[in-house]
Enzyme design. Structure first.
Site, PDB file in Angstrom:
ATOM      1  N   GLY A  84       9.112 -25.608  51.094  1.00  0.00           N
ATOM      2  CA  GLY A  84       9.994 -25.524  52.253  1.00  0.00           C
ATOM      3  C   GLY A  84      11.450 -25.537  51.847  1.00  0.00           C
ATOM      4  N   ASP A  88      20.631 -25.661  57.406  1.00  0.00           N
ATOM      5  CA  ASP A  88      21.058 -26.338  58.632  1.00  0.00           C
ATOM      6  C   ASP A  88      22.364 -25.778  59.195  1.00  0.00           C
ATOM      7  OD1 ASP A  88      18.885 -27.896  58.090  1.00  0.00           O
ATOM      8  OD2 ASP A  88      20.010 -29.710  57.570  1.00  0.00           O
ATOM      9  N   GLY A 142      21.146 -29.779  64.571  1.00  0.00           N
ATOM     10  CA  GLY A 142      21.486 -28.809  63.536  1.00  0.00           C
ATOM     11  C   GLY A 142      20.295 -28.243  62.802  1.00  0.00           C
ATOM     12  N   GLN A 143      19.086 -28.502  63.311  1.00  0.00           N
ATOM     13  CA  GLN A 143      17.887 -28.032  62.610  1.00  0.00           C
ATOM     14  C   GLN A 143      16.919 -27.290  63.540  1.00  0.00           C
ATOM     15  OE1 GLN A 143      16.098 -31.373  60.412  1.00  0.00           O
ATOM     16  NE2 GLN A 143      17.095 -30.567  58.580  1.00  0.00           N
ATOM     17  N   TYR A 146      14.548 -25.309  61.257  1.00  0.00           N
ATOM     18  CA  TYR A 146      13.661 -26.190  60.491  1.00  0.00           C
ATOM     19  C   TYR A 146      12.654 -26.887  61.400  1.00  0.00           C
ATOM     20  CZ  TYR A 146      12.368 -29.736  57.007  1.00  0.00           C
ATOM     21  OH  TYR A 146      11.675 -30.560  56.126  1.00  0.00           O
TER      22      TYR A 146
END
Length: 239
Positions: A84, A88, A142-143, A146
């Site tokens: 992974g 960000d 901010g992800q 993700y």
């Protein structure tokens, strides 16, 4: 002894899983993409074989799996979808390139690897599929990319578990919290202190602690456990 393939297996959590499986006597291959020196060090110190390819590319996965099966002298029985990346940024500043990079590497790769390996697991009536999610699958500032990828892994895992249970295959995931890895080492101390302050156990986790959870889900002892998202986060988030 089982034949094992780990994506992102030469550093951090993946490396700890690879070493743990190797010490248990399994035949292990660790995938990597960017860090040749880490792969060389893993091979030299532990004798663990490594293969370099981009797991976000389906055709590369297909060719690499065939090569891995030749190296392992048989079909892959345990798959760790661990690789992974993070890119960000607040959504209004998130580039389309970084969105796709994270989704493709963190989520599409899980489809690529599992889709290609699963048919032979079904034929053999045995398999262990363990994927790496994250405590931030449930949202983090901010992800968006993700978190979307990791939440996707959790839904993928639960759906897959329902499909393959009748074939003696289990599908589970681990969801690490904040772990002492290279990624955390670059976090400014002030921010790191704030993160640790929110962890009930008051510290970062160790890669070996996460690896032990993954190893259990890959073991013979976990044969009646499937569709589980196992948190390893020091109490940061209760599932």
């Amino acid at each position: 002894m089982r034949r094992v393939l780990i994506t992102g297996g030469t550093r951090g959590i993946g490396k700890a899983i690879a070493i743990g499986m190797h010490k248990q006597g399994h035949k292990v291959i660790a995938n990597y993409l960017g860090n040749n020196s880490a792969a060389e060090a893993l091979e030299k110190e532990f004798g663990i074989k490594t293969l370099k390819w981009d797991i976000a590319d389906y055709s590369q996965c297909k060719a690499a799996i065939e090569k891995a099966e030749n190296m392992l002298e048989g079909n892959i029985e345990i798959l760790f979808n661990n690789a992974g990346i993070a890119r960000d940024a607040m959504l209004h500043k998130q580039s389309i390139e970084n969105w796709h990079a994270v989704i493709d590497t963190n989520l599409s790769s899980v489809f690529n690897m599992t889709n290609l390996i699963l048919p032979k697991m079904r034929e053999a009536k045995f398999g262990r599929i363990v994927s790496t999610s994250s405590v931030n699958a449930h949202g983090m500032l901010g992800q968006t990319n993700y978190a979307a990828a990791k939440a996707g892994i959790e839904g993928f895992t639960k759906s897959l578990a329902l499909e393959v249970a009748r074939y003696g295959i289990t599908a589970n995931a681990i969801a690490p919290g904040y772990i002492d890895t290279e990624m955390m080492n670059i976090v400014p101390q002030k921010i790191l202190d704030g993160i640790i302050a929110h962890v009930p156990m008051g510290r970062l986790g160790k890669v070996e602690e996460v690896a032990q959870a993954a190893l259990f889900l890959a073991s013979e002892s976990s044969s009646f456990i499937t569709g589980v998202i196992l948190p390893v986060n020091g109490g940061l988030r209760m599932y």
